[in-house]
Design a protein around this motif. Sequence first.
Motif, PDB file in Angstrom:
ATOM      1  N   ALA A 109       6.010  21.698  -8.152  1.00 53.98           N
ATOM      2  CA  ALA A 109       6.613  20.416  -8.495  1.00 53.98           C
ATOM      3  C   ALA A 109       7.681  20.017  -7.481  1.00 53.98           C
ATOM      4  CB  ALA A 109       7.215  20.485  -9.900  1.00 53.98           C
ATOM      5  N   VAL A 110       8.478  21.008  -7.021  1.00 53.12           N
ATOM      6  CA  VAL A 110       9.520  20.712  -6.034  1.00 53.12           C
ATOM      7  C   VAL A 110       8.896  20.252  -4.721  1.00 53.12           C
ATOM      8  CG1 VAL A 110      11.348  21.720  -4.627  1.00 53.12           C
ATOM      9  CG2 VAL A 110      11.237  22.228  -7.065  1.00 53.12           C
ATOM     10  N   VAL A 111       7.872  21.012  -4.262  1.00 57.85           N
ATOM     11  CA  VAL A 111       7.205  20.660  -3.012  1.00 57.85           C
ATOM     12  C   VAL A 111       6.534  19.293  -3.134  1.00 57.85           C
ATOM     13  CG1 VAL A 111       5.326  21.281  -1.448  1.00 57.85           C
ATOM     14  CG2 VAL A 111       6.869  23.049  -2.293  1.00 57.85           C
ATOM     15  N   GLY A 112       5.898  19.048  -4.281  1.00 57.84           N
ATOM     16  CA  GLY A 112       5.256  17.756  -4.481  1.00 57.84           C
ATOM     17  C   GLY A 112       6.250  16.609  -4.492  1.00 57.84           C
ATOM     18  N   GLY A 113       7.400  16.831  -5.132  1.00 58.83           N
ATOM     19  CA  GLY A 113       8.424  15.793  -5.140  1.00 58.83           C
ATOM     20  C   GLY A 113       8.981  15.509  -3.759  1.00 58.83           C
ATOM     21  N   ARG A 114       9.207  16.579  -2.983  1.00 55.01           N
ATOM     22  CA  ARG A 114       9.710  16.394  -1.620  1.00 55.01           C
ATOM     23  C   ARG A 114       8.671  15.668  -0.764  1.00 55.01           C
ATOM     24  NH1 ARG A 114      10.168  21.472  -0.168  1.00 55.01           N
ATOM     25  NH2 ARG A 114      12.142  21.735  -1.264  1.00 55.01           N
ATOM     26  N   PHE A 115       7.387  16.034  -0.961  1.00 58.05           N
ATOM     27  CA  PHE A 115       6.308  15.390  -0.208  1.00 58.05           C
ATOM     28  C   PHE A 115       6.232  13.904  -0.534  1.00 58.05           C
ATOM     29  CE2 PHE A 115       1.777  14.101  -0.213  1.00 58.05           C
ATOM     30  CZ  PHE A 115       1.505  14.246   1.134  1.00 58.05           C
ATOM     31  N   ARG A 116       6.294  13.559  -1.811  1.00 62.73           N
ATOM     32  CA  ARG A 116       6.236  12.141  -2.202  1.00 62.73           C
ATOM     33  C   ARG A 116       7.422  11.376  -1.641  1.00 62.73           C
ATOM     34  NH1 ARG A 116       4.167  14.950  -6.554  1.00 62.73           N
ATOM     35  NH2 ARG A 116       2.175  14.178  -7.383  1.00 62.73           N
ATOM     36  N   PHE A 117       8.578  12.020  -1.614  1.00 58.83           N
ATOM     37  CA  PHE A 117       9.762  11.355  -1.076  1.00 58.83           C
ATOM     38  C   PHE A 117       9.594  11.061   0.413  1.00 58.83           C
ATOM     39  CE2 PHE A 117      13.986  11.634   0.912  1.00 58.83           C
ATOM     40  CZ  PHE A 117      14.648  10.612   0.232  1.00 58.83           C
ATOM     41  N   LYS A 118       9.064  12.045   1.167  1.00 58.05           N
ATOM     42  CA  LYS A 118       8.871  11.836   2.596  1.00 58.05           C
ATOM     43  C   LYS A 118       7.819  10.768   2.862  1.00 58.05           C
ATOM     44  CE  LYS A 118       8.907  15.314   5.414  1.00 58.05           C
ATOM     45  NZ  LYS A 118       8.614  16.602   6.087  1.00 58.05           N
ATOM     46  N   VAL A 119       6.738  10.780   2.070  1.00 58.07           N
ATOM     47  CA  VAL A 119       5.695   9.759   2.241  1.00 58.07           C
ATOM     48  C   VAL A 119       6.253   8.374   1.906  1.00 58.07           C
ATOM     49  CG1 VAL A 119       3.474   8.922   1.377  1.00 58.07           C
ATOM     50  CG2 VAL A 119       3.792  11.354   1.843  1.00 58.07           C
ATOM     51  N   HIS A 120       7.048   8.300   0.855  1.00 58.24           N
ATOM     52  CA  HIS A 120       7.629   7.019   0.456  1.00 58.24           C
ATOM     53  C   HIS A 120       8.523   6.442   1.554  1.00 58.24           C
ATOM     54  CE1 HIS A 120       9.307   3.931  -2.171  1.00 58.24           C
ATOM     55  NE2 HIS A 120      10.523   4.311  -1.802  1.00 58.24           N
ATOM     56  N   ASN A 121       9.167   7.312   2.320  1.00 60.18           N
ATOM     57  CA  ASN A 121      10.087   6.858   3.363  1.00 60.18           C
ATOM     58  C   ASN A 121       9.401   6.583   4.696  1.00 60.18           C
ATOM     59  OD1 ASN A 121      12.321   6.938   1.701  1.00 60.18           O
ATOM     60  ND2 ASN A 121      12.862   9.028   2.230  1.00 60.18           N
ATOM     61  N   VAL A 122       8.095   6.803   4.789  1.00 62.87           N
ATOM     62  CA  VAL A 122       7.380   6.472   6.025  1.00 62.87           C
ATOM     63  C   VAL A 122       7.271   4.953   6.117  1.00 62.87           C
ATOM     64  CG1 VAL A 122       5.214   6.642   7.286  1.00 62.87           C
ATOM     65  CG2 VAL A 122       6.080   8.630   6.055  1.00 62.87           C
ATOM     66  N   ALA A 187      -0.704  10.233  -4.014  1.00 59.04           N
ATOM     67  CA  ALA A 187       0.599  10.795  -3.672  1.00 59.04           C
ATOM     68  C   ALA A 187       0.813  10.835  -2.166  1.00 59.04           C
ATOM     69  CB  ALA A 187       0.732  12.202  -4.260  1.00 59.04           C
ATOM     70  N   ALA A 188      -0.280  10.959  -1.413  1.00 62.37           N
ATOM     71  CA  ALA A 188      -0.189  11.007   0.049  1.00 62.37           C
ATOM     72  C   ALA A 188      -0.094   9.625   0.683  1.00 62.37           C
ATOM     73  CB  ALA A 188      -1.394  11.754   0.615  1.00 62.37           C
ATOM     74  N   GLY A 189      -0.007   8.593  -0.133  1.00 62.07           N
ATOM     75  CA  GLY A 189       0.219   7.256   0.409  1.00 62.07           C
ATOM     76  C   GLY A 189      -1.028   6.442   0.645  1.00 62.07           C
ATOM     77  N   LEU A 190      -2.120   6.734  -0.055  1.00 63.15           N
ATOM     78  CA  LEU A 190      -3.371   6.018   0.172  1.00 63.15           C
ATOM     79  C   LEU A 190      -3.209   4.510  -0.027  1.00 63.15           C
ATOM     80  CD1 LEU A 190      -6.418   5.906   0.655  1.00 63.15           C
ATOM     81  CD2 LEU A 190      -6.754   6.415  -1.776  1.00 63.15           C
ATOM     82  N   ARG A 191      -2.433   4.112  -1.018  1.00 63.94           N
ATOM     83  CA  ARG A 191      -2.290   2.685  -1.323  1.00 63.94           C
ATOM     84  C   ARG A 191      -1.073   2.057  -0.652  1.00 63.94           C
ATOM     85  NH1 ARG A 191      -3.967   2.293  -7.758  1.00 63.94           N
ATOM     86  NH2 ARG A 191      -6.213   2.040  -7.414  1.00 63.94           N
ATOM     87  N   LYS A 192      -0.343   2.813   0.160  1.00 63.71           N
ATOM     88  CA  LYS A 192       0.777   2.219   0.878  1.00 63.71           C
ATOM     89  C   LYS A 192       0.263   1.232   1.921  1.00 63.71           C
ATOM     90  CE  LYS A 192       4.228   4.510   2.460  1.00 63.71           C
ATOM     91  NZ  LYS A 192       5.397   3.830   1.893  1.00 63.71           N
ATOM     92  N   ARG A 193       1.022   0.176   2.133  1.00 66.58           N
ATOM     93  CA  ARG A 193       0.571  -0.846   3.086  1.00 66.58           C
ATOM     94  C   ARG A 193       0.582  -0.333   4.515  1.00 66.58           C
ATOM     95  NH1 ARG A 193       4.829  -3.602   5.599  1.00 66.58           N
ATOM     96  NH2 ARG A 193       6.914  -3.054   4.844  1.00 66.58           N
ATOM     97  N   HIS A 194       1.294   0.772   4.779  1.00 64.95           N
ATOM     98  CA  HIS A 194       1.345   1.311   6.136  1.00 64.95           C
ATOM     99  C   HIS A 194       0.179   2.256   6.437  1.00 64.95           C
ATOM    100  CE1 HIS A 194       5.255  -0.414   6.845  1.00 64.95           C
ATOM    101  NE2 HIS A 194       5.762   0.189   5.787  1.00 64.95           N
TER     102      HIS A 194
END
Length: 556
Positions: A109-122, A187-194
């Motif tokens: 859960a910690v690793v997943g949360g950190r990963f989502r945070f980094k992806v969100h900030n891309v 979670a890996a940003g598939l739907r992010k506009r970037h």
Amino acid sequence: MKGAAFFLALRRLRAPIIYMATVFFAGIAGLVLIPGVDPKGEPWHFTMLQALYFMAYTATTIGFGEIPHPFTDTQRLWVTAAIFASVLGWAYLVASLLALGRDAAFRTAVVGGRFRFKVHNVSEPFYLICGFGETGRLVGQALDVMGKRFVMIDIDPLKVEELDLMELRQDPPAMAADARLPETLLAAGLRKRHCEGVLALTNDDRANLAVAMSVRLLHPEIPVVARAMSRETAANMASFGTDHIINPFAEFGEYLALAIASPGSYRLLSWLTGLPGTTLEPETAPPRGHWVVCGYGRFGREVVAAFRAHGLDVTIIDPQPFDVAELKIVQGRGTEAAPLRAAGIERSVGIVAGTEDDISNLSIAVTARELNPRLFTIVRQNAQANRALFEAFGADITMVSSEVIANECVALIRTPLLERFLAVVRRQPDAWADDVIARMQERLGNATPDLWSVTLSPAGAPAIAHGGLALGELLRDSQDRDQRIAAFPLYLARGANPIVLPPEDTVLQPGDQLLFAGTPDARRGQWPILRNVNVRDYVLTGVQPGGWLWEKLAGR
């Protein structure tokens, strides 16, 4: 799920937290209820605030003293009990924290949360790489050299950890997770506009199929490139509109057929699709005559099909008995001299060692070369870790499936126009390709060129979007118009009338799309002409606008 680690920690630490809260509030209650005696001999009671303050520094083991008056023996007994209870509570809480740190679900859960945070900030365009084996690693390194961001997921935690050992300019978000699950892709940003595209490069065809299908359903607007090791999987992917399907064996079969029919075209194609840091290889043309192919699996079938398409005589060596129409079959492995002689190795012009075992392939090639030193050798390399062995052997052509896939992925990512130009290359005669290589070498050298596209539009090239200038003007140095940048125009897409190798006097029109090959410095040098009207005017007229700002821009 957002906050999963926090809520999981609360659930795991619920018992020690309740215990500590009980000790704290029980201590406060006792202090308020148990009477004391002031220096005048009058009875007194703690106020709630005084009891809270006393328990705060006592239960946290800070210690301060008896306030506001010395305690009675009854009060001291109660405080002693509270101290021992709080010490036991802290020990319980620390032990629970240590257990929580070893809890696999909490760490995930910690690793997943950190990963989502980094992806969100891309906040830049990025590519999602599913699978970070040999192919994914090569693609990731190429993207890093090209200055493009990527996000990586792989089911193997060790491969995720290896990412930290790679010398990359960026710190890409990475997580060990199953790419087949839609929630992982989201979670890996598939739907992010970037997100500019998804690369399904795992070693499992079914996983790649699941990724391609998920992308088509969850975000159909972005392209997906999928690896497929069998034609059946490739056909399944094509049935629901996967943009690009790469079968390394089929790709190599096409390359081999091209190398036989037009060595120059094969050389040009390999140069343009090479990974960053590679150089132009010398021309290698497989000779015509009798060939021996060891291993008739997926790779061997593609090679044999390429040879037969050009009318070459082929004998197959394979440990499994089977029949192939109009082909001679020798049962064996090819690592010994007997089956090679039975296949006619002494009179052959070449051998293909195409089994799934690298050591067997090298053994086949070494044995065959001892029997016939003039053989043209094509060797299949399955693992990147064995590169030193294959380089030491020095085969004429070494087929590395991970490199074939990586080259194709990088070529597709660089610019969509490259695919159109390569389709032209495949149809051209050998002399045409040799001439293009010579002209490009003269201007660019032997290093694999950088490739980029320019679109004459307000967004892509605002300074020249109106057109009207000659193509050659884009090849001038933006700081010294009398000098030329190391760039070569390959393709001009203009409606239904594309121009291959457009002349420099071609007048550009709005909406034109240009494909250039050149050095990274040339690409950076062309950028100001496309976007700065002052630089454009200087390149066209030679007149330098005055002023401090222009001098600064010209200096940069």
